[in-house]
Design a protein around this motif. Structure first.
Motif, PDB file in Angstrom:
ATOM      1  N   UNK A  79      19.536 -42.077  81.299  1.00 34.80           N
ATOM      2  CA  UNK A  79      18.640 -40.997  80.897  1.00 34.80           C
ATOM      3  C   UNK A  79      17.874 -40.455  82.091  1.00 34.80           C
ATOM      4  N   UNK A  80      17.222 -41.312  82.828  1.00 33.49           N
ATOM      5  CA  UNK A  80      16.418 -40.874  83.977  1.00 33.49           C
ATOM      6  C   UNK A  80      17.292 -40.296  85.087  1.00 33.49           C
ATOM      7  N   UNK A  81      18.453 -40.896  85.312  1.00 40.55           N
ATOM      8  CA  UNK A  81      19.323 -40.467  86.413  1.00 40.55           C
ATOM      9  C   UNK A  81      20.026 -39.153  86.109  1.00 40.55           C
ATOM     10  N   UNK A  82      20.546 -39.000  84.899  1.00 43.77           N
ATOM     11  CA  UNK A  82      21.375 -37.837  84.566  1.00 43.77           C
ATOM     12  C   UNK A  82      20.619 -36.711  83.862  1.00 43.77           C
ATOM     13  N   UNK A  83      19.487 -37.053  83.265  1.00 46.45           N
ATOM     14  CA  UNK A  83      18.747 -36.048  82.495  1.00 46.45           C
ATOM     15  C   UNK A  83      17.252 -36.050  82.846  1.00 46.45           C
ATOM     16  N   UNK A  84      16.912 -35.918  84.123  1.00 47.38           N
ATOM     17  CA  UNK A  84      15.490 -35.937  84.490  1.00 47.38           C
ATOM     18  C   UNK A  84      14.698 -34.777  83.879  1.00 47.38           C
ATOM     19  N   UNK A  85      15.386 -33.687  83.565  1.00 48.77           N
ATOM     20  CA  UNK A  85      14.737 -32.517  82.968  1.00 48.77           C
ATOM     21  C   UNK A  85      14.779 -32.562  81.432  1.00 48.77           C
ATOM     22  N   UNK A  86      15.359 -33.621  80.896  1.00 49.77           N
ATOM     23  CA  UNK A  86      15.504 -33.783  79.437  1.00 49.77           C
ATOM     24  C   UNK A  86      16.326 -32.651  78.810  1.00 49.77           C
ATOM     25  N   UNK A  87      17.262 -32.124  79.576  1.00 55.58           N
ATOM     26  CA  UNK A  87      18.136 -31.030  79.133  1.00 55.58           C
ATOM     27  C   UNK A  87      19.474 -31.614  78.661  1.00 55.58           C
ATOM     28  N   UNK A  88      19.441 -32.276  77.534  1.00 58.69           N
ATOM     29  CA  UNK A  88      20.577 -33.031  77.034  1.00 58.69           C
ATOM     30  C   UNK A  88      21.751 -32.147  76.639  1.00 58.69           C
ATOM     31  N   UNK A  89      22.934 -32.641  76.942  1.00 58.13           N
ATOM     32  CA  UNK A  89      24.176 -31.965  76.580  1.00 58.13           C
ATOM     33  C   UNK A  89      24.457 -32.128  75.084  1.00 58.13           C
ATOM     34  N   UNK A  90      25.398 -31.352  74.616  1.00 60.60           N
ATOM     35  CA  UNK A  90      25.944 -31.536  73.283  1.00 60.60           C
ATOM     36  C   UNK A  90      27.247 -32.315  73.440  1.00 60.60           C
ATOM     37  N   UNK A  91      27.447 -33.305  72.598  1.00 59.93           N
ATOM     38  CA  UNK A  91      28.660 -34.111  72.610  1.00 59.93           C
ATOM     39  C   UNK A  91      29.588 -33.589  71.507  1.00 59.93           C
ATOM     40  N   UNK A  92      30.872 -33.516  71.834  1.00 59.75           N
ATOM     41  CA  UNK A  92      31.862 -33.013  70.879  1.00 59.75           C
ATOM     42  C   UNK A  92      32.934 -34.063  70.637  1.00 59.75           C
ATOM     43  N   UNK A  93      33.425 -34.093  69.426  1.00 58.50           N
ATOM     44  CA  UNK A  93      34.601 -34.885  69.083  1.00 58.50           C
ATOM     45  C   UNK A  93      35.659 -33.890  68.626  1.00 58.50           C
ATOM     46  N   UNK A  94      36.848 -34.033  69.186  1.00 53.08           N
ATOM     47  CA  UNK A  94      37.919 -33.122  68.837  1.00 53.08           C
ATOM     48  C   UNK A  94      39.202 -33.847  68.500  1.00 53.08           C
ATOM     49  N   UNK A  95      40.029 -33.180  67.738  1.00 51.78           N
ATOM     50  CA  UNK A  95      41.364 -33.677  67.402  1.00 51.78           C
ATOM     51  C   UNK A  95      42.357 -33.023  68.363  1.00 51.78           C
ATOM     52  N   UNK A  96      43.154 -33.823  69.035  1.00 50.96           N
ATOM     53  CA  UNK A  96      44.182 -33.264  69.920  1.00 50.96           C
ATOM     54  C   UNK A  96      45.291 -32.692  69.038  1.00 50.96           C
ATOM     55  N   UNK A  97      45.529 -31.383  69.180  1.00 52.32           N
ATOM     56  CA  UNK A  97      46.561 -30.723  68.369  1.00 52.32           C
ATOM     57  C   UNK A  97      47.834 -30.443  69.169  1.00 52.32           C
ATOM     58  N   UNK A  98      47.720 -30.463  70.503  1.00 49.81           N
ATOM     59  CA  UNK A  98      48.900 -30.241  71.351  1.00 49.81           C
ATOM     60  C   UNK A  98      48.585 -30.734  72.760  1.00 49.81           C
ATOM     61  N   UNK A  99      49.630 -31.097  73.473  1.00 47.54           N
ATOM     62  CA  UNK A  99      49.507 -31.502  74.875  1.00 47.54           C
ATOM     63  C   UNK A  99      50.536 -30.734  75.679  1.00 47.54           C
ATOM     64  N   UNK A 100      50.114 -30.233  76.845  1.00 47.98           N
ATOM     65  CA  UNK A 100      50.991 -29.456  77.713  1.00 47.98           C
ATOM     66  C   UNK A 100      50.987 -30.083  79.095  1.00 47.98           C
ATOM     67  N   UNK A 101      52.179 -30.381  79.596  1.00 47.87           N
ATOM     68  CA  UNK A 101      52.313 -30.979  80.920  1.00 47.87           C
ATOM     69  C   UNK A 101      52.967 -29.969  81.853  1.00 47.87           C
ATOM     70  N   UNK A 102      52.442 -29.877  83.055  1.00 42.66           N
ATOM     71  CA  UNK A 102      52.948 -28.908  84.012  1.00 42.66           C
ATOM     72  C   UNK A 102      53.680 -29.627  85.118  1.00 42.66           C
TER      73      UNK A 102
END
Length: 102
Positions: A79-102
């Protein structure tokens, strides 16, 4: 962008793109389209955008979103190291629907 859309991509790049990715992560795109300036080409995949230079792209459907809560950190130093300004990110959970390899 992720808040406004139902889909997002996760992209993975070869080490040769390290400097360009560092630039993209530290400069604003408000005044110019920084990705094309650094040689990245947009690719439209499954209702979202990635870049052709990615080695692997996971196309995801957004399932859940919540703000990071400081009291939930198992290691309190994060918390102190990554968010000293208390500007917290939003966390997302997603379902992988496709994968593309180059």
């Amino acid at each position: 962008f992720i808040d406004a859309n139902d889909r997002f991509t996760l992209s993975f790049y070869a080490p040769k793109h390290k400097e360009a990715l560092r630039y993209l992560g530290t400069h604003s795109g408000r005044d110019s389209y920084k990705a094309t300036q650094k040689g990245f080409t947009p690719a439209y995949l499954d209702g979202s955008v990635a870049f052709e230079q990615a080695s692997l792209v996971l196309a995801c459907r957004k399932l859940y979103a919540d703000d990071i809560k400081p009291e939930k950190f198992l290691d309190g130093s994060i918390d102190a190291r990554c968010y000293p300004e208390k500007d917290y990110h939003t966390m997302y959970i997603g379902e992988i629907v496709a994968a593309y390899e180059n």
